[in-house]
Design a protein around this motif. Sequence first.
Motif, mmCIF file in Angstrom:
data_model
loop_
_atom_site.group_PDB
_atom_site.id
_atom_site.type_symbol
_atom_site.label_atom_id
_atom_site.label_comp_id
_atom_site.label_asym_id
_atom_site.label_seq_id
_atom_site.Cartn_x
_atom_site.Cartn_y
_atom_site.Cartn_z
ATOM 1 N N PHE A 142 0.820 -1.204 0.000
ATOM 2 C CA PHE A 142 0.000 0.000 0.000
ATOM 3 C C PHE A 142 0.858 1.261 0.000
ATOM 4 C CE2 PHE A 142 -3.487 -2.790 1.646
ATOM 5 C CZ PHE A 142 -4.375 -2.524 0.620
ATOM 6 N N ASP A 143 2.142 1.130 0.349
ATOM 7 C CA ASP A 143 3.022 2.293 0.220
ATOM 8 C C ASP A 143 3.102 2.750 -1.234
ATOM 9 O OD1 ASP A 143 4.334 -0.163 -0.308
ATOM 10 O OD2 ASP A 143 6.301 0.767 -0.049
ATOM 11 N N ARG A 144 3.088 1.804 -2.171
ATOM 12 C CA ARG A 144 3.098 2.156 -3.589
ATOM 13 C C ARG A 144 1.803 2.854 -3.994
ATOM 14 N NH1 ARG A 144 5.455 -3.476 -6.174
ATOM 15 N NH2 ARG A 144 7.682 -3.043 -5.895
ATOM 16 N N LEU A 145 0.686 2.409 -3.436
ATOM 17 C CA LEU A 145 -0.588 3.060 -3.760
ATOM 18 C C LEU A 145 -0.605 4.488 -3.234
ATOM 19 C CD1 LEU A 145 -3.360 2.954 -5.002
ATOM 20 C CD2 LEU A 145 -4.213 1.816 -2.929
ATOM 21 N N ILE A 146 -0.076 4.688 -2.033
ATOM 22 C CA ILE A 146 0.018 6.047 -1.476
ATOM 23 C C ILE A 146 0.920 6.910 -2.361
ATOM 24 C CG2 ILE A 146 0.908 7.391 0.468
ATOM 25 C CD1 ILE A 146 -0.008 5.038 2.280
ATOM 26 N N SER A 147 2.072 6.366 -2.779
ATOM 27 C CA SER A 147 2.976 7.127 -3.635
ATOM 28 C C SER A 147 2.326 7.456 -4.972
ATOM 29 C CB SER A 147 4.272 6.342 -3.864
ATOM 30 O OG SER A 147 5.013 6.212 -2.665
ATOM 31 N N ALA A 148 1.603 6.478 -5.542
ATOM 32 C CA ALA A 148 0.940 6.725 -6.819
ATOM 33 C C ALA A 148 -0.134 7.794 -6.677
ATOM 34 C CB ALA A 148 0.347 5.427 -7.349
ATOM 35 N N PHE A 149 -0.867 7.761 -5.587
ATOM 36 C CA PHE A 149 -1.893 8.780 -5.353
ATOM 37 C C PHE A 149 -1.239 10.161 -5.235
ATOM 38 C CE2 PHE A 149 -4.479 11.280 -2.325
ATOM 39 C CZ PHE A 149 -5.667 11.342 -3.050
ATOM 40 N N ALA A 150 -0.116 10.233 -4.522
ATOM 41 C CA ALA A 150 0.577 11.513 -4.375
ATOM 42 C C ALA A 150 1.100 12.011 -5.723
ATOM 43 C CB ALA A 150 1.725 11.370 -3.379
ATOM 44 N N ARG A 151 1.701 11.110 -6.511
ATOM 45 C CA ARG A 151 2.294 11.520 -7.786
ATOM 46 C C ARG A 151 1.238 11.810 -8.853
ATOM 47 N NH1 ARG A 151 7.278 7.123 -8.308
ATOM 48 N NH2 ARG A 151 7.918 7.247 -6.099
ATOM 49 N N SER A 152 0.033 11.272 -8.673
ATOM 50 C CA SER A 152 -1.020 11.511 -9.658
ATOM 51 C C SER A 152 -1.450 12.967 -9.686
ATOM 52 C CB SER A 152 -2.242 10.633 -9.348
ATOM 53 O OG SER A 152 -2.955 11.127 -8.221
ATOM 54 N N GLY A 153 -1.208 13.686 -8.595
ATOM 55 C CA GLY A 153 -1.659 15.060 -8.525
ATOM 56 C C GLY A 153 -3.158 15.202 -8.482
ATOM 57 N N ALA A 154 -3.837 14.151 -8.015
ATOM 58 C CA ALA A 154 -5.302 14.224 -7.902
ATOM 59 C C ALA A 154 -5.669 15.431 -7.049
ATOM 60 C CB ALA A 154 -5.840 12.941 -7.275
ATOM 61 N N PRO A 155 -6.513 16.305 -7.551
ATOM 62 C CA PRO A 155 -6.800 17.548 -6.819
ATOM 63 C C PRO A 155 -7.736 17.304 -5.646
ATOM 64 C CG PRO A 155 -8.151 17.433 -8.788
ATOM 65 C CD PRO A 155 -7.245 16.238 -8.835
ATOM 66 N N GLU A 156 -7.698 18.217 -4.694
ATOM 67 C CA GLU A 156 -8.693 18.171 -3.629
ATOM 68 C C GLU A 156 -10.073 18.402 -4.253
ATOM 69 O OE1 GLU A 156 -7.786 20.791 -0.444
ATOM 70 O OE2 GLU A 156 -5.808 19.930 -0.080
ATOM 71 N N PRO A 157 -11.110 17.726 -3.739
ATOM 72 C CA PRO A 157 -11.180 16.989 -2.470
ATOM 73 C C PRO A 157 -10.922 15.487 -2.595
ATOM 74 C CG PRO A 157 -13.382 17.256 -3.347
ATOM 75 C CD PRO A 157 -12.459 17.905 -4.336
ATOM 76 N N TRP A 158 -10.219 15.026 -3.649
ATOM 77 C CA TRP A 158 -9.967 13.591 -3.792
ATOM 78 C C TRP A 158 -9.160 13.070 -2.604
ATOM 79 C CZ3 TRP A 158 -11.461 9.877 -7.328
ATOM 80 C CH2 TRP A 158 -12.232 10.330 -8.397
ATOM 81 N N GLU A 159 -9.554 11.865 -2.140
ATOM 82 C CA GLU A 159 -8.886 11.192 -1.029
ATOM 83 C C GLU A 159 -8.616 9.741 -1.402
ATOM 84 O OE1 GLU A 159 -10.682 13.499 2.899
ATOM 85 O OE2 GLU A 159 -11.608 11.605 2.250
ATOM 86 N N LEU A 160 -7.656 9.155 -0.698
ATOM 87 C CA LEU A 160 -7.370 7.716 -0.781
ATOM 88 C C LEU A 160 -7.786 7.082 0.535
ATOM 89 C CD1 LEU A 160 -6.060 5.121 -1.910
ATOM 90 C CD2 LEU A 160 -3.848 5.981 -1.058
ATOM 91 N N HIS A 161 -8.722 6.135 0.484
ATOM 92 C CA HIS A 161 -9.177 5.439 1.680
ATOM 93 C C HIS A 161 -8.634 4.010 1.658
ATOM 94 C CE1 HIS A 161 -12.696 8.084 3.155
ATOM 95 N NE2 HIS A 161 -11.896 8.812 2.389
ATOM 96 N N LEU A 162 -7.952 3.614 2.730
ATOM 97 C CA LEU A 162 -7.417 2.262 2.864
ATOM 98 C C LEU A 162 -8.224 1.524 3.922
ATOM 99 C CD1 LEU A 162 -3.568 2.907 2.754
ATOM 100 C CD2 LEU A 162 -5.142 2.422 0.868
ATOM 101 N N ILE A 163 -8.826 0.406 3.516
ATOM 102 C CA ILE A 163 -9.647 -0.395 4.421
ATOM 103 C C ILE A 163 -8.892 -1.673 4.755
ATOM 104 C CG2 ILE A 163 -11.768 -1.744 4.601
ATOM 105 C CD1 ILE A 163 -13.128 0.389 2.945
ATOM 106 N N GLY A 164 -8.668 -1.913 6.032
ATOM 107 C CA GLY A 164 -7.948 -3.090 6.487
ATOM 108 C C GLY A 164 -7.063 -2.724 7.664
#
Length: 352
Positions: free
Chosen positions: A194-216
Amino acid sequence: MTVVFACVDADTLGGVQQVTHTLAQGLAERGHEVHVVGLRRARSPFRYVDRPRYHHHVISRGEPANRLARARADRRLRRLLGELGPGYAVMTSPSAVIRVRGLLPARLRPIGQYHGSYDHARGCWHLASIRKHYPELDQAVFLSEDDAWRFAEHALLPNARALPNPLARWPETMSALDAPRVLGVGRLEGVKRFDRLISAFARSGAPEPWELHLIGDGAERERLRAHAEREGVAGRVVLRGPVPAAELPAEYLGASVLGLTSEHEGLPVVLLESAAHGVPSVAFDVSGGVRAAGQVLVPPGDVDAFAAELRRLVDAVEERRRLGADARARAEAFRLDHVLDGWERLFAHVSR
């Protein structure tokens, strides 16, 4: 007929366990006598089925500490199996095959499952174990046609067959795909990356209010929190913790994209569940099962490519809806009734 599913651990939160309990309940509802056997007790048992119609057994409180404890556990398991009628014993991993095969009475036909991919097996001890122990079984079951073929060709298995993981339920409602949320679901352990998913979300530049939710939940929770801080997205990465199985559909309905960044997978149920809810996915191309169920695939470990595809879907709601509709259509093949039909055909084939 009698069907036994034997797991090293039948009740931990995980894909093998979820699939086992789903198949057990489905076959029991079709009138078969089904038993789920855990060789050892889970440290934190997770309940997959509210009203199980199958029998559930745990052989040991933990891993037997010595030969005497192992012998006592084996006697308990042999006695249990000896009390069952004729049918089939499905051993869900190489470790379960090693432990259970020699204890089966002749009236229980041995079937070995493998929930990983050929590539993962080749990278660890699993492939040697499968080569040694699975040819002597009545059937060896893998999660995709691609993996079954590769095991047959490269592990010289004459008995390889493909049966996919099932969806526990089919949702009537699809996600509207308009919520600014990327979803990740699974154990917070190193293999899920999931560290890669967090990095990909950060590098994607997805604008606010987009969020990444991790369940588990899992041992990586605090490390992932710190990683989100380093990536500059701590305020938009939400570590939700475990969610009961009955509440997961609402999570898919509240998401617009699913991300899967695992080091290895067989056929991840999370891809099937998200697809059934019409949620498009971005995944690393790590197995035949992922290729069968996934949609937007990128080379394994390529975080920049993952980020680019994530941003493409964040920016284009119509593309999300097109891919989501395609995902749901593809997920039809994994509906529980279809998979149970496949298992019953396999049992009939073994009996001939």
